[in-house]
Design a protein around this motif. Sequence first.
Motif, short mmCIF file in Angstrom:
data_model
loop_
_atom_site.label_atom_id
_atom_site.label_comp_id
_atom_site.label_asym_id
_atom_site.label_seq_id
_atom_site.Cartn_x
_atom_site.Cartn_y
_atom_site.Cartn_z
N SER A 151 0.94 -1.24 0.12
CA SER A 151 0.17 -0.03 0.07
C SER A 151 0.83 1.24 0.00
N GLY A 152 2.26 1.11 0.30
CA GLY A 152 3.03 2.37 -0.03
C GLY A 152 2.74 3.15 1.21
N VAL A 153 3.48 4.53 0.94
CA VAL A 153 3.36 5.67 1.73
C VAL A 153 2.76 6.83 1.04
N SER A 154 2.45 7.85 1.90
CA SER A 154 1.53 9.12 1.57
C SER A 154 2.56 10.23 2.21
N ARG A 155 2.74 11.52 1.45
CA ARG A 155 3.43 12.39 1.88
C ARG A 155 2.88 12.78 3.36
N ARG A 156 3.63 13.04 4.34
CA ARG A 156 3.09 13.66 5.42
C ARG A 156 2.71 15.21 5.37
N LYS A 157 1.60 15.40 6.26
CA LYS A 157 1.00 16.84 5.92
C LYS A 157 1.39 17.47 7.36
N LEU A 158 1.55 18.74 7.13
CA LEU A 158 1.29 19.89 8.13
C LEU A 158 0.36 19.85 9.34
N LYS A 159 -0.82 19.57 8.39
CA LYS A 159 -2.31 19.90 9.31
C LYS A 159 -2.49 21.07 9.81
N ILE A 160 -2.19 22.03 9.20
CA ILE A 160 -2.38 23.37 9.42
C ILE A 160 -3.56 24.00 8.46
N SER A 161 -4.01 25.09 8.97
CA SER A 161 -5.15 26.13 8.24
C SER A 161 -4.49 26.39 6.79
N THR A 183 5.52 26.40 10.67
CA THR A 183 4.79 26.94 10.05
C THR A 183 3.38 26.66 10.59
N GLU A 184 2.63 27.89 10.89
CA GLU A 184 1.35 27.73 11.75
C GLU A 184 0.19 27.87 10.67
N GLU A 185 0.35 28.72 9.81
CA GLU A 185 -0.58 28.80 8.89
C GLU A 185 -0.38 29.29 7.46
N ILE A 186 -1.00 28.85 6.37
CA ILE A 186 -0.78 29.06 5.19
C ILE A 186 -2.08 30.23 4.76
N LEU A 187 -1.45 31.42 4.41
CA LEU A 187 -2.36 32.49 4.07
C LEU A 187 -2.52 33.10 2.90
N GLY A 188 -3.99 33.52 2.46
CA GLY A 188 -4.30 33.82 1.13
C GLY A 188 -5.75 34.29 0.90
#
Length: 309
Positions: free
Chosen positions: A114-124, A206-211
């Motif tokens: 089943s492989g692997v997935s890229r880990r996420k930051l889990k942020i807004s 990194t706490e948040e990605i804004l835009g």
Amino acid sequence: MNTNNKYDVIIIGGGAAGISSALWCDELGLTTLLLEKSAELGGQLLRVYNPVKNHLGASAENGREMRDVFVKQIENRNFAINLVAEVAGFDAKNKALTLKTGEKLSAKAIIIASGVSRRKLKISGENEFKDRGILESGKRDSIKAAGKPAAVIGGGDAALENALILAETASQVTLIHRSANFRARPEFIERVKNNPKIEVLPATVTEEILGNENVQALKLRNTQTEKTIILPVESVLIRIGVEPDTAVFRGQIELDKNGYLKINQNCRTNISGIFAVGDVASPHSPTVSTAVGMGATAAKVIFETVFGH
């Protein structure tokens, strides 16, 4: 063609390890079903955009080209392939599974690839700005970053290599890493330090990605000073490692502390008749060559032990 949903072997995952497993199961005359949750075979190969030059016997300009070599080799093989077939339920004891569609399947042996997935930051903002400033690959998406400020988040080989690639086109690249020390190879660290277009921000999260419509900035926090800054960027690449796709097996098959399937030298898990191959069981050697070899090993061991040949 199998019509009763029972097979000698079911393989979960259609990357290099799964394809190799299927080829070898067919070579040994085992009725086999290969399940792949996405719409095409390839797994992690489809996310490799750099040349593949270290797999003995074949080289390619990228992972997709290598995938094409593998798929061509299995064109005339006699095993079933189900695409868009995601496993929703798993019964290790009875070697049975249920697909997201509700279809139930079982086999005498199961190979998990089943492989692997890229880990996420889990942020807004991480999900909201997918394809709207969040890049998939430095090499593939370098044109999107051309002439604009970019950021790369991570501290390993992949993060630093992508920072170097983006620096070729971006106006400025900021490399953000939560630790004070980088775990990348020394040659990457040296090249990053000597690149005038790359600024390094260690000990920073990194706490948040804004835009608005697209990425415009990152909200960052220095873990030593606790100071918060807003960094204007228009492209972001996240490379903070990977995690194994083992959620559906948790609690039934033994995992290591990082969630990878534990196996012995013959690719056996702790459950009789269930094997694991490729990246999902090989955290120390996530390579094409390792995946291909493990696939062959699992098939041969199944043939000799499960079916008594």
